[in-house]
Design an enzyme around this catalytic site. Structure first.
Site, PDB file in Angstrom:
ATOM      1  N   ASN A 104       0.791  -1.231   0.000  1.00 29.34           N
ATOM      2  CA  ASN A 104       0.000   0.000   0.000  1.00 29.34           C
ATOM      3  C   ASN A 104       0.824   1.282   0.000  1.00 29.34           C
ATOM      4  O   ASN A 104       0.449   2.268  -0.630  1.00 29.34           O
ATOM      5  CB  ASN A 104      -0.973   0.001   1.177  1.00 29.34           C
ATOM      6  CG  ASN A 104      -0.296  -0.201   2.516  1.00 29.34           C
ATOM      7  OD1 ASN A 104       0.742  -0.855   2.617  1.00 29.34           O
ATOM      8  ND2 ASN A 104      -0.894   0.331   3.563  1.00 29.34           N
ATOM      9  N   PRO A 127      10.319  -6.353  -1.120  1.00 33.29           N
ATOM     10  CA  PRO A 127       9.082  -5.583  -1.301  1.00 33.29           C
ATOM     11  C   PRO A 127       7.912  -6.498  -1.644  1.00 33.29           C
ATOM     12  O   PRO A 127       8.102  -7.668  -2.008  1.00 33.29           O
ATOM     13  CB  PRO A 127       9.417  -4.658  -2.470  1.00 33.29           C
ATOM     14  CG  PRO A 127      10.424  -5.419  -3.273  1.00 33.29           C
ATOM     15  CD  PRO A 127      11.216  -6.238  -2.283  1.00 33.29           C
ATOM     16  N   GLU A 133      -2.222 -11.506  10.202  1.00 32.26           N
ATOM     17  CA  GLU A 133      -2.087 -12.949  10.021  1.00 32.26           C
ATOM     18  C   GLU A 133      -0.706 -13.312   9.466  1.00 32.26           C
ATOM     19  O   GLU A 133      -0.033 -14.226   9.977  1.00 32.26           O
ATOM     20  CB  GLU A 133      -3.185 -13.472   9.087  1.00 32.26           C
ATOM     21  CG  GLU A 133      -4.579 -13.428   9.688  1.00 32.26           C
ATOM     22  CD  GLU A 133      -5.137 -12.031   9.849  1.00 32.26           C
ATOM     23  OE1 GLU A 133      -5.983 -11.831  10.758  1.00 32.26           O
ATOM     24  OE2 GLU A 133      -4.714 -11.115   9.098  1.00 32.26           O
ATOM     25  N   GLU A 189       4.727  -3.890  12.243  1.00 35.25           N
ATOM     26  CA  GLU A 189       3.584  -2.975  12.176  1.00 35.25           C
ATOM     27  C   GLU A 189       2.539  -3.697  11.344  1.00 35.25           C
ATOM     28  O   GLU A 189       2.728  -3.940  10.148  1.00 35.25           O
ATOM     29  CB  GLU A 189       3.997  -1.649  11.534  1.00 35.25           C
ATOM     30  CG  GLU A 189       2.926  -0.566  11.672  1.00 35.25           C
ATOM     31  CD  GLU A 189       2.396  -0.091  10.337  1.00 35.25           C
ATOM     32  OE1 GLU A 189       1.153  -0.092  10.180  1.00 35.25           O
ATOM     33  OE2 GLU A 189       3.188   0.271   9.459  1.00 35.25           O
ATOM     34  N   CYS A 195      -3.153   1.133   6.911  1.00 35.14           N
ATOM     35  CA  CYS A 195      -3.337   0.434   8.193  1.00 35.14           C
ATOM     36  C   CYS A 195      -3.862   1.361   9.274  1.00 35.14           C
ATOM     37  O   CYS A 195      -4.545   0.922  10.195  1.00 35.14           O
ATOM     38  CB  CYS A 195      -2.018  -0.183   8.652  1.00 35.14           C
ATOM     39  SG  CYS A 195      -1.450  -1.548   7.625  1.00 35.14           S
ATOM     40  N   GLU A 198     -10.512  -5.711   9.499  1.00 35.00           N
ATOM     41  CA  GLU A 198      -9.953  -4.670   8.642  1.00 35.00           C
ATOM     42  C   GLU A 198     -10.415  -4.876   7.203  1.00 35.00           C
ATOM     43  O   GLU A 198     -10.184  -5.931   6.614  1.00 35.00           O
ATOM     44  CB  GLU A 198      -8.428  -4.730   8.725  1.00 35.00           C
ATOM     45  CG  GLU A 198      -7.714  -3.661   7.934  1.00 35.00           C
ATOM     46  CD  GLU A 198      -6.201  -3.758   8.083  1.00 35.00           C
ATOM     47  OE1 GLU A 198      -5.551  -2.711   8.192  1.00 35.00           O
ATOM     48  OE2 GLU A 198      -5.676  -4.897   8.067  1.00 35.00           O
ATOM     49  N   LYS A 203      -1.756  -4.611  21.018  1.00 35.92           N
ATOM     50  CA  LYS A 203      -2.615  -5.765  20.758  1.00 35.92           C
ATOM     51  C   LYS A 203      -2.187  -6.449  19.453  1.00 35.92           C
ATOM     52  O   LYS A 203      -0.991  -6.662  19.242  1.00 35.92           O
ATOM     53  CB  LYS A 203      -4.091  -5.347  20.773  1.00 35.92           C
ATOM     54  CG  LYS A 203      -4.520  -4.734  22.118  1.00 35.92           C
ATOM     55  CD  LYS A 203      -6.012  -4.592  22.276  1.00 35.92           C
ATOM     56  CE  LYS A 203      -6.648  -3.534  21.463  1.00 35.92           C
ATOM     57  NZ  LYS A 203      -8.068  -3.293  21.804  1.00 35.92           N
ATOM     58  N   GLY A 205       0.707  -5.346  16.370  1.00 35.03           N
ATOM     59  CA  GLY A 205       2.148  -5.496  16.308  1.00 35.03           C
ATOM     60  C   GLY A 205       2.878  -4.958  17.514  1.00 35.03           C
ATOM     61  O   GLY A 205       2.280  -4.592  18.527  1.00 35.03           O
ATOM     62  N   GLU A 221       7.936   2.562  14.367  1.00 38.80           N
ATOM     63  CA  GLU A 221       8.605   3.118  13.202  1.00 38.80           C
ATOM     64  C   GLU A 221       8.493   4.629  13.281  1.00 38.80           C
ATOM     65  O   GLU A 221       7.505   5.165  13.787  1.00 38.80           O
ATOM     66  CB  GLU A 221       7.990   2.579  11.916  1.00 38.80           C
ATOM     67  CG  GLU A 221       8.139   1.066  11.803  1.00 38.80           C
ATOM     68  CD  GLU A 221       8.016   0.528  10.400  1.00 38.80           C
ATOM     69  OE1 GLU A 221       7.202   1.090   9.642  1.00 38.80           O
ATOM     70  OE2 GLU A 221       8.717  -0.429  10.069  1.00 38.80           O
TER      71      GLU A 221
END
Length: 498
Positions: free
Chosen positions: A166, A190, A245, A264, A298, A396, A466, A469, A473
């Site tokens: 993303n 990547p 996941e 993250e 995210c 999400e 939670k 992660g 960063e």
């Protein structure tokens, strides 16, 4: 162009085929394999890149290990490393339009945001960590023993950076810049569908003076390359961004060799809208929180919690406003919402909305794909009248979808916001400063925005609690994760001599 006017089509940028970058050299995959890179805006091939193998991953790690052990980078002064990273920053500025065009074409980002957000923020990360690199000094400690003690900050060694589709340029830079300034060597993997800016960065870092083997890029499938790299016995640290996941799977692999791991991961942030707010200003934050990057963020705000007195009014505003948000052609400077990054992501979002509708959700606006030039477009969507246990509220979505729930009290709003396994971001829209402080301290998230959304800066750290992660960063907090402490105690003689 608005949703109602989708006649113009996104242009296709001509991009040369890509190869692997290992040990300072461009090379084909060991088996000659290649993978197509598809434009999200058209569904057509942009170019192709080398499909790396586990043998290529091994070669990249070996190059990084050799470079680290030689001291060609780790033994440079932090000031010299900083000068090289600052040259990389300047080269990124010189090649800003090239980076923006490639990032826009590869990810499906509107060109305006690729220029102002992705390239700008990524370049500033190199500038920030270059400056921070001037302050990597040892810390002298006073101890009771007849000894001199100090704590050095030393690089881990070989760092594997695994990044998602993303924000390929930004999220790679959040890892690569602090890892390099700390003296580590890097192997970057990547996302398989958005690898192109990583290859440009390999060229930029080489031009800036990063020695051969210090930075390597291996493109290919995460299920083979990613798994192999995070579990590699010669890797000293893993930095991962991706879904919860996949992150849990990667962490388990890294744990087999006790490799330090920062992650993250996913998010499902709540944005709390109180009735005392200036609605005109607040609705801009509400909309941008879930449509920015087509919702593929995210730290997006896909869950809107609205104080009941203004609930119906907010739904009406959203229903009227969203169809007029500029949508479609990513080459148009006015476009705000582009396509999703892949057909698979489009199908995921569409499926979640369809299941929510079948479960009784009321569609205020959107709720359908948009047929535009073969691209992976989904109309910005607002859903109301949802059971809190509905999949699209709980999980999400990673698309331009907003769920709206009412609340009656501050306590209820906090409980609803925290009723998620995620904890990456959160937001509060209120005119009451005391409430802003009071509520923000009780939200379970790594970052909270008040009366806005999405403001990030290289100096601001972000990360999850939670299932979102651990580690951070950005800021000096990220730098700390790429360094390990080495305490040195020198015992002195009785007269103070060594």
């Amino acid at each position: 162009m608005t949703i109602a006017d989708t006649a113009s089509a996104a242009t296709t940028t001509e991009i040369a085929p890509g190869r692997l970058f290992i040990g300072g050299r461009w090379t084909e995959a060991s088996d000659g394999g290649r993978t197509d890179v598809v434009s999200p805006a058209t569904g057509r091939k942009l170019t192709d890149v080398a499909r790396g193998t586990t043998a290529d991953a091994d070669a990249a790690v070996a190059a990084a290990r050799s470079a680290f052990d030689s001291g060609v980078w780790s033994q440079l002064s932090s000031r010299e490393r900083a000068r090289i990273l600052h040259r990389a920053y300047e080269l990124m500025r010189d090649r800003a339009e090239e980076l923006a065009q490639v990032e826009s074409a590869n990810v499906g980002k509107p060109i305006t945001f690729a220029r102002s957000v992705d390239v700008n923020n990524a370049a500033e990360l190199y500038e920030y960590y270059a400056a921070l690199g001037h302050h990597l000094d040892a810390d002298v400690r006073e101890i009771t023993a007849n000894a001199h003690a100090y704590v050095r900050k030393e690089p881990h060694g070989v760092v594997v950076a695994v990044t998602p589709f993303n924000f390929p340029l930004i999220l790679a830079s959040t890892k690569i810049a602090p890892a390099l300034i700390a003296g580590n060597t890097v192997v970057h993997k990547p996302a398989s569908i958005t690898p192109l800016s990583a290859l440009i960065m390999a060229d930029i870092l080489q031009q800036a003076g990063v020695p051969d083997g210090v930075f390597n890029v291996v493109t290919g499938a995460g299920s083979t390359l990613g798994d192999h790299l995070v579990s590699h016995p010669s890797v000293d640290k893993v930095a991962f961004t991706g879904s919860t996941e996949v992150g849990a799977h990667a962490a388990a692999l890294a744990a087999q060799s006790l490799t330090p791991f920062t992650a993250e991961l996913g998010g499902n942030a709540a944005n709390i809208l109180f009735a005392d707010v200036d609605l005109d200003a607040a609705m801009q934050a509400v909309i941008s929180a879930f449509v920015f990057n087509s919702g593929q963020f995210c730290m997006a705000g896909p869950r809107l919690l609205v104080e009941r007195p203004i609930y119906d009014m907010v739904l009406e505003i959203l229903g009227n406003a969203l169809p007029h948000v500029p949508f479609g052609d990513i080459s148009d400077p006015e476009t705000v919402i582009g396509p999703l990054a892949s057909r698979a992501q489009l199908e995921k979002v569409a499926g979640m909305v369809d299941r929510a509708r079948a479960a009784g959700a009321r569609v205020i606006t959107g709720g359908h794909p948009v047929d535009l030039n073969g691209g992976f477009y989904y109309a910005p969507t607002v859903l109301a009248d949802l059971d809190p246990a509905t999949e699209i509220v709980v999980e999400e979505t990673f698309g331009p979808v907003l769920t709206v729930q009412p609340f009656d009290t501050e306590e209820e709003a906090i409980a609803l916001a925290n009723d998620t396994r995620y904890g990456l971001a959160s937001g509060i829209q209120t005119a009451d400063l005391a409430r802003a402080h009071r509520v923000s301290t009780r939200l379970e998230a790594g970052i909270t925005w008040v009366n806005g959304w999405g403001t990030l800066d290289p100096a601001i750290s972000f990360g999850g609690v939670k299932s979102s992660g651990w580690g951070r960063e950005g800021g000096p907090e990220a730098m700390a994760s790429y360094l390990r402490s080495h305490s040195i105690v020198i015992h002195l003689g009785q007269d103070g001599s060594r």
